[in-house]
Structure formats: C-alpha cells, structure tokens
Design a protein around this motif. Sequence first.
Motif, short mmCIF file in Angstrom:
data_model
loop_
_atom_site.label_atom_id
_atom_site.label_comp_id
_atom_site.label_asym_id
_atom_site.label_seq_id
_atom_site.Cartn_x
_atom_site.Cartn_y
_atom_site.Cartn_z
N ASP A 114 0.82 -1.21 0.00
CA ASP A 114 0.00 0.00 0.00
C ASP A 114 0.85 1.26 0.00
N VAL A 115 1.92 1.26 0.80
CA VAL A 115 2.83 2.40 0.79
C VAL A 115 3.39 2.61 -0.61
N ASP A 116 3.84 1.53 -1.25
CA ASP A 116 4.44 1.67 -2.57
C ASP A 116 3.44 2.15 -3.61
N THR A 117 2.20 1.67 -3.53
CA THR A 117 1.19 2.12 -4.49
C THR A 117 0.97 3.63 -4.35
N ILE A 118 0.91 4.13 -3.13
CA ILE A 118 0.74 5.57 -2.92
C ILE A 118 1.97 6.34 -3.39
N VAL A 119 3.15 5.88 -3.03
CA VAL A 119 4.38 6.59 -3.43
C VAL A 119 4.52 6.60 -4.95
N TYR A 120 4.29 5.46 -5.59
CA TYR A 120 4.39 5.41 -7.05
C TYR A 120 3.33 6.30 -7.71
N THR A 121 2.14 6.36 -7.12
CA THR A 121 1.09 7.23 -7.66
C THR A 121 1.52 8.69 -7.59
N LEU A 165 17.79 -0.33 4.40
CA LEU A 165 17.68 0.74 5.39
C LEU A 165 17.06 0.24 6.69
N LEU A 166 16.07 -0.65 6.58
CA LEU A 166 15.48 -1.24 7.78
C LEU A 166 16.51 -2.08 8.53
N THR A 167 17.31 -2.82 7.79
CA THR A 167 18.35 -3.66 8.40
C THR A 167 19.40 -2.80 9.11
N GLU A 168 19.62 -1.59 8.58
CA GLU A 168 20.56 -0.67 9.21
C GLU A 168 19.99 -0.04 10.48
N GLY A 169 18.71 -0.29 10.75
CA GLY A 169 18.10 0.20 11.98
C GLY A 169 17.20 1.41 11.83
N GLN A 170 16.96 1.85 10.60
CA GLN A 170 16.08 2.99 10.41
C GLN A 170 14.61 2.55 10.51
N PRO A 171 13.75 3.34 11.13
CA PRO A 171 12.33 2.98 11.22
C PRO A 171 11.63 3.12 9.87
N LEU A 172 10.52 2.42 9.71
CA LEU A 172 9.81 2.42 8.43
C LEU A 172 9.38 3.82 8.01
N SER A 173 8.98 4.66 8.96
CA SER A 173 8.55 6.01 8.60
C SER A 173 9.69 6.81 7.98
N ARG A 174 10.89 6.66 8.54
CA ARG A 174 12.05 7.39 7.99
C ARG A 174 12.46 6.81 6.64
N VAL A 175 12.36 5.50 6.52
CA VAL A 175 12.68 4.86 5.23
C VAL A 175 11.71 5.33 4.15
N THR A 176 10.44 5.41 4.51
CA THR A 176 9.43 5.86 3.54
C THR A 176 9.70 7.30 3.13
N ALA A 177 10.08 8.14 4.07
CA ALA A 177 10.40 9.53 3.75
C ALA A 177 11.60 9.61 2.81
N ALA A 178 12.58 8.75 3.02
CA ALA A 178 13.76 8.74 2.14
C ALA A 178 13.38 8.31 0.72
N LEU A 179 12.51 7.32 0.60
CA LEU A 179 12.06 6.88 -0.72
C LEU A 179 11.28 7.99 -1.42
N CYS A 180 10.42 8.68 -0.65
CA CYS A 180 9.66 9.79 -1.23
C CYS A 180 10.59 10.89 -1.74
N GLN A 181 11.58 11.22 -0.95
CA GLN A 181 12.52 12.26 -1.36
C GLN A 181 13.27 11.86 -2.63
N ALA A 182 13.71 10.61 -2.67
CA ALA A 182 14.45 10.13 -3.84
C ALA A 182 13.60 10.14 -5.11
N LEU A 183 12.29 9.93 -4.96
CA LEU A 183 11.40 9.85 -6.12
C LEU A 183 10.67 11.17 -6.40
N GLY A 184 11.02 12.20 -5.66
CA GLY A 184 10.45 13.52 -5.93
C GLY A 184 9.04 13.73 -5.41
N VAL A 185 8.62 12.94 -4.42
CA VAL A 185 7.29 13.08 -3.85
C VAL A 185 7.33 14.18 -2.78
#
Length: 315
Positions: free
Chosen positions: A55-62, A111-131
């Motif tokens: 669901d996160v990915d569908t929203i981010v890709y949208t 990123l999760l394996t490195e210890g980052q929480p899912l919310s921060r990982v999601t924010a990083a993906l959004c930033q990388a994809l221009g969301v």
Amino acid sequence: MSRDSSSRTLVLLTGGTGGAKLVLGFHEETAPEDLVVVCNTADDSVVHGLHVSPDVDTIVYTLAGLIDPAKGWGIHDDTFAVLEQIQRLGGETWFHLGDRDIATHLTRTRLLTEGQPLSRVTAALCQALGVKSTVLPMSDQRVETRLSTSAGELSFQEYFVKARWQPEVLSLRYRGIETCGPSPGLLEAIHGAALVVVCPSNPATSIGPILAVPGVRAALRETPAKVAAVSPMVQGRSFSGPAHKLMATLGVEASVTGLAAAYRDFVDVLVIDTEDRGLQPAIEQLGVDARATSIRMDTLDDKKRLARELLQFSV
C-alpha cells in the motif's frame, strides 16, 4: 473545539489501489506539500527476503507519477527479468515484483536492516522519487493481518493474491496491533488538520488496521477538523476485491449503512454513490451526514472532481 482556520493540512487514510485514485485527485487539486497520506502496513510481507509494503508503494508510485495505470499497482512499463529467473530456478512467483519495483524493496530492506524505522525509510524513498507530500506508514512496528480461512490461516497477500480471495474467511485479526504505536507525527497531523478523509479502501483490511493502531481512532474523534469518509462500495458490492465479504466477517453489514454504523463514532460525513441515495435517511438516523454523488473514479477528471467536492467540507 473550534477548528484552526489557518491549517491547510489534509490527512488521508488509505489502503492501496482504490484509495490511491482519490489521493491522486487531492494531489492534483491542492498543494502536494499540504497532503499527509497515512497508509495501511498490515499487508506488508517478506518476499524473497525483501520487505514489501504494497500500500505504501502504491501511494508513493502514484504521487511520483510512476504507477502502472492499467493494474493500479507496480511501476509503469516495468520489466520482470528477475521474476522470470526466479521461476527458472524453481522459486515461487505468485507475488509479482517488477525489476524496478525490486529496487525499491532492496533499498527499504537495506535501510530497515541498518536500523532505520519504516517512517524514515518511507520519507527517504519519497525524497528520492520527488514526492512532495508526506507519506506515513500507520506504524513503525510490524502489524500483520492474519485470516482464518477454509484453507487454513493465511496472510492477506496469500489470501488476496495467491488464493485470489476464494477461500471462505472465518475470522481475521491484526497481529501485533496491541503493542504497536502510531508513526511519529501521525496523531499530530490528525489533530492539526483542516480536513481528514477516509479514502475508499477496504474497511476490514486497509482502513481497519489503521483505525486499530492505538491512539488513532481517539484522535479522529477528538480532532476539530471535519472527518469525511468515501464509500468503497455501491449497492453492497465493492468496486474491486473482497471488501464486502470481509466486512461481514467483522460483523459489519456489507452496505453503506453498515459502513456508517462502523464509522459513526468519528465520521461526520459519509460520501456515497448516487445509486445508494435511497439509504441516506438510514445513514442520517445513525448521526452521520450522508452526501450522494458519483464516487466512481474511472478518469483523472473523476478523481479531481471528487477531491474538489470533499475539499468543500474543509471550508
């Protein structure tokens, strides 16, 4: 409590494909920076060792303009060379992951394996994809929808994708919900919103887990903002998927009246389709305002029009 008229934040609670249509409508009709999209993560799965958040990915890709419009999920024009090779090597391929999609899951897992929480990982993906909008998983802790079915206990993806939602569902639960907490900023966004919208997503397996996160339902009851919900069904049938079947599993009548009863403690307005106009009096007897309009979102203009109608509730 009076609403803060200076707030422009719009909080959208959503699952994947159905909710993403309305999210896109809001994205086109408002400043993207004003959107806070809260996503269900109880459908998350580990596939080939990778953490997948459908669901996160569908929203981010949208929001990034990458979504495959024909399927409503995945990346447009993606290739499937990795999946084909996995099949050749004897692996399971019932969960379709495209090659560029896999890059998202590899990055998230690392990123999760490195210890980052899912919310921060999601924010990083959004930033990388221009969301530019804020996309929040409902929780940083793992929650999983588990279904007891005629074929045994299944995860949601096993039931929905692998079994094509054919087994009879006897009951469902959100494993881990009692010990999870809302993502950082989620409750604050609800309290400070100009409008909160429950998108037309599956009430049992998309919206239900979000509402069950400790503190979320109370925040929806307490927010000074108007809370609106859009029905995911017309005349007792969901637009796609098993929403109407799963509502009955939770003891909720599979109708817009049943939806109003389930949401009545926090929803001010339920937006239903014109075909269900005859149920408006029954909904309003439950203390929920009912507005009838076309809720079908087949085109971008449909999505934008519905978003505009909902924005009127924030005025």
